[in-house]
Design a protein around this motif. Sequence first.
Motif, PDB file in Angstrom:
ATOM      1  N   LYS A  64       0.846  -1.201   0.000  1.00 49.56           N
ATOM      2  CA  LYS A  64       0.000   0.000   0.000  1.00 49.56           C
ATOM      3  C   LYS A  64       0.884   1.255   0.000  1.00 49.56           C
ATOM      4  N   LEU A  65       1.946   1.229   0.816  1.00 48.81           N
ATOM      5  CA  LEU A  65       2.817   2.411   0.879  1.00 48.81           C
ATOM      6  C   LEU A  65       3.582   2.614  -0.424  1.00 48.81           C
ATOM      7  N   ASN A  66       3.847   1.542  -1.169  1.00 50.48           N
ATOM      8  CA  ASN A  66       4.456   1.719  -2.500  1.00 50.48           C
ATOM      9  C   ASN A  66       3.525   2.555  -3.377  1.00 50.48           C
ATOM     10  N   THR A  67       2.231   2.288  -3.250  1.00 55.16           N
ATOM     11  CA  THR A  67       1.262   3.063  -4.039  1.00 55.16           C
ATOM     12  C   THR A  67       1.254   4.518  -3.571  1.00 55.16           C
ATOM     13  N   VAL A  68       1.271   4.714  -2.245  1.00 59.12           N
ATOM     14  CA  VAL A  68       1.301   6.089  -1.716  1.00 59.12           C
ATOM     15  C   VAL A  68       2.556   6.799  -2.230  1.00 59.12           C
ATOM     16  N   GLN A  81      -1.608  11.913   4.744  1.00 55.96           N
ATOM     17  CA  GLN A  81      -3.027  11.538   4.779  1.00 55.96           C
ATOM     18  C   GLN A  81      -3.250  10.149   4.196  1.00 55.96           C
ATOM     19  N   TYR A  82      -2.613   9.879   3.049  1.00 58.40           N
ATOM     20  CA  TYR A  82      -2.846   8.577   2.410  1.00 58.40           C
ATOM     21  C   TYR A  82      -2.118   7.454   3.145  1.00 58.40           C
ATOM     22  N   ALA A  83      -0.951   7.748   3.734  1.00 60.48           N
ATOM     23  CA  ALA A  83      -0.265   6.704   4.522  1.00 60.48           C
ATOM     24  C   ALA A  83      -1.133   6.341   5.728  1.00 60.48           C
ATOM     25  N   THR A 116      10.381   8.931   7.424  1.00 61.20           N
ATOM     26  CA  THR A 116      11.644   9.602   7.732  1.00 61.20           C
ATOM     27  C   THR A 116      12.489   9.770   6.471  1.00 61.20           C
ATOM     28  N   ALA A 117      12.523   8.733   5.629  1.00 61.78           N
ATOM     29  CA  ALA A 117      13.332   8.818   4.408  1.00 61.78           C
ATOM     30  C   ALA A 117      12.808   9.937   3.495  1.00 61.78           C
ATOM     31  N   HIS A 118      11.487  10.098   3.435  1.00 58.13           N
ATOM     32  CA  HIS A 118      10.927  11.110   2.524  1.00 58.13           C
ATOM     33  C   HIS A 118      11.045  12.523   3.085  1.00 58.13           C
ATOM     34  N   PHE A 119      10.735  12.694   4.362  1.00 61.05           N
ATOM     35  CA  PHE A 119      10.525  14.067   4.859  1.00 61.05           C
ATOM     36  C   PHE A 119      11.506  14.487   5.966  1.00 61.05           C
ATOM     37  N   LYS A 120      12.376  13.602   6.364  1.00 55.03           N
ATOM     38  CA  LYS A 120      13.487  13.883   7.306  1.00 55.03           C
ATOM     39  C   LYS A 120      13.039  14.773   8.475  1.00 55.03           C
ATOM     40  N   SER A 121      13.685  15.953   8.624  1.00 50.18           N
ATOM     41  CA  SER A 121      13.383  16.771   9.814  1.00 50.18           C
ATOM     42  C   SER A 121      11.992  17.418   9.747  1.00 50.18           C
ATOM     43  N   ARG A 122      11.330  17.308   8.574  1.00 55.46           N
ATOM     44  CA  ARG A 122       9.980  17.894   8.479  1.00 55.46           C
ATOM     45  C   ARG A 122       8.901  16.924   8.988  1.00 55.46           C
ATOM     46  N   CYS A 123       9.313  15.718   9.369  1.00 52.75           N
ATOM     47  CA  CYS A 123       8.332  14.756   9.900  1.00 52.75           C
ATOM     48  C   CYS A 123       7.689  15.332  11.160  1.00 52.75           C
ATOM     49  N   LYS A 124       6.374  15.031  11.309  1.00 55.48           N
ATOM     50  CA  LYS A 124       5.639  15.613  12.446  1.00 55.48           C
ATOM     51  C   LYS A 124       5.395  14.555  13.528  1.00 55.48           C
ATOM     52  N   PRO A 125       5.787  14.843  14.760  1.00 56.30           N
ATOM     53  CA  PRO A 125       5.482  13.922  15.855  1.00 56.30           C
ATOM     54  C   PRO A 125       3.990  13.585  15.915  1.00 56.30           C
ATOM     55  N   LYS A 126       3.132  14.548  15.571  1.00 53.91           N
ATOM     56  CA  LYS A 126       1.684  14.298  15.640  1.00 53.91           C
ATOM     57  C   LYS A 126       1.246  13.229  14.636  1.00 53.91           C
ATOM     58  N   CYS A 127       1.917  13.205  13.477  1.00 52.08           N
ATOM     59  CA  CYS A 127       1.576  12.190  12.476  1.00 52.08           C
ATOM     60  C   CYS A 127       1.978  10.815  13.006  1.00 52.08           C
ATOM     61  N   ARG A 128       3.159  10.742  13.612  1.00 49.11           N
ATOM     62  CA  ARG A 128       3.599   9.457  14.203  1.00 49.11           C
ATOM     63  C   ARG A 128       2.638   9.022  15.306  1.00 49.11           C
ATOM     64  N   ARG A 129       2.175   9.992  16.094  1.00 49.10           N
ATOM     65  CA  ARG A 129       1.252   9.639  17.181  1.00 49.10           C
ATOM     66  C   ARG A 129      -0.044   9.072  16.607  1.00 49.10           C
ATOM     67  N   SER A 130      -0.552   9.690  15.538  1.00 46.24           N
ATOM     68  CA  SER A 130      -1.787   9.194  14.917  1.00 46.24           C
ATOM     69  C   SER A 130      -1.610   7.751  14.448  1.00 46.24           C
ATOM     70  N   ILE A 164     -12.608  11.965   5.703  1.00 46.84           N
ATOM     71  CA  ILE A 164     -13.530  12.994   5.196  1.00 46.84           C
ATOM     72  C   ILE A 164     -12.678  14.244   5.052  1.00 46.84           C
ATOM     73  N   GLY A 165     -12.170  14.493   3.866  1.00 48.16           N
ATOM     74  CA  GLY A 165     -11.186  15.569   3.691  1.00 48.16           C
ATOM     75  C   GLY A 165      -9.969  15.282   4.560  1.00 48.16           C
ATOM     76  N   LYS A 166      -9.576  16.283   5.372  1.00 46.17           N
ATOM     77  CA  LYS A 166      -8.410  16.086   6.246  1.00 46.17           C
ATOM     78  C   LYS A 166      -8.797  15.444   7.574  1.00 46.17           C
ATOM     79  N   LYS A 167     -10.102  15.183   7.732  1.00 43.86           N
ATOM     80  CA  LYS A 167     -10.551  14.581   8.994  1.00 43.86           C
ATOM     81  C   LYS A 167     -10.779  13.086   8.832  1.00 43.86           C
ATOM     82  N   ILE A 168     -10.857  12.419   9.964  1.00 47.20           N
ATOM     83  CA  ILE A 168     -11.134  10.978   9.942  1.00 47.20           C
ATOM     84  C   ILE A 168     -12.280  10.693  10.897  1.00 47.20           C
TER      85      ILE A 168
END
Length: 216
Positions: A64-68, A81-83, A116-130, A164-168
């Motif tokens: 799935k992540l290959n597709t993303v 969002q898609y990951a 991490t490979a894609h976005f390095k220091s721009r990765c968001k802790p909140k995304c990891r938490r989700s 639903i848009g940016k919400k889940i």
Amino acid sequence: MEGTKETQVKSKKRVADHGEVFTNEREVNAMLDLVKQETERIDSRFLEPACGNGNFLAEVLRRKLNTVDSRYTKSQTEWEQYAIVAVSSIYGVDILEDNAEECRQRLFTIFDDRYTAHFKSRCKPKCRRSVLFLLGKNIINGDATNYCIPNTDKPIIFSEWTPIGKKIQRKDWVFESLAKGSYQLRLFDENDEPQFFDKSIKQYTPVDYLKLGEDE
Ligand SMILES: C[S@@+](CC[C@H](N)C(=O)[O-])C[C@H]1O[C@@H](n2cnc3c(N)ncnc32)[C@H](O)[C@@H]1O
């Protein structure tokens, strides 16, 4: 770890008590290739009721992540969002908590290595938490034969996640009614009484994809 005979068995006792023999990588891929298109679709739902440490679910997430990756690496927000949709549509149950935890960790690492490979220091802790929150809800230490948490009469609850848009939006379902409900074909029984239909047991207010698990 996949692919070697030694790591297909953790101990003779676990094989005897729980039938714990892990599937090797070649077999996993051959079986998933039977439903190749579905494994590559970001939002297709997969449930493995005896998931072990996640040999099948890990490969589904990779696909799935290959597709993303192939569609969304130019936009960090879209990739995230898609990951999250990819992770949220993968479900597992195992009767042994150490297996369920290994599976959660493994799926998180697959997600996080790419993120991490894609976005390095721009990765968001909140995304990891989700993502960690979703894995905590979707990979369950449970008994798939009686649909309960082991050694209790508490039912296994699965959450359905709908973007639903940016919400889940989260809706909770009782696993037993989902599993048995799929055989429900008739609207009325032989006495013309309405048949039982599955109902979600709880519906939540949609939340931003970066705020999943914020208050738990
Ligand atoms: C044959 S292994 C397969 C693991 C994984 N699916 C794989 O292919 O590598 C079976 C798994 O089912 C789990 N298991 C056994 N009885 C179970 C039950 N009643 N409910 C859920 N999981 C169970 C075991 O702990 C073990 O991890």
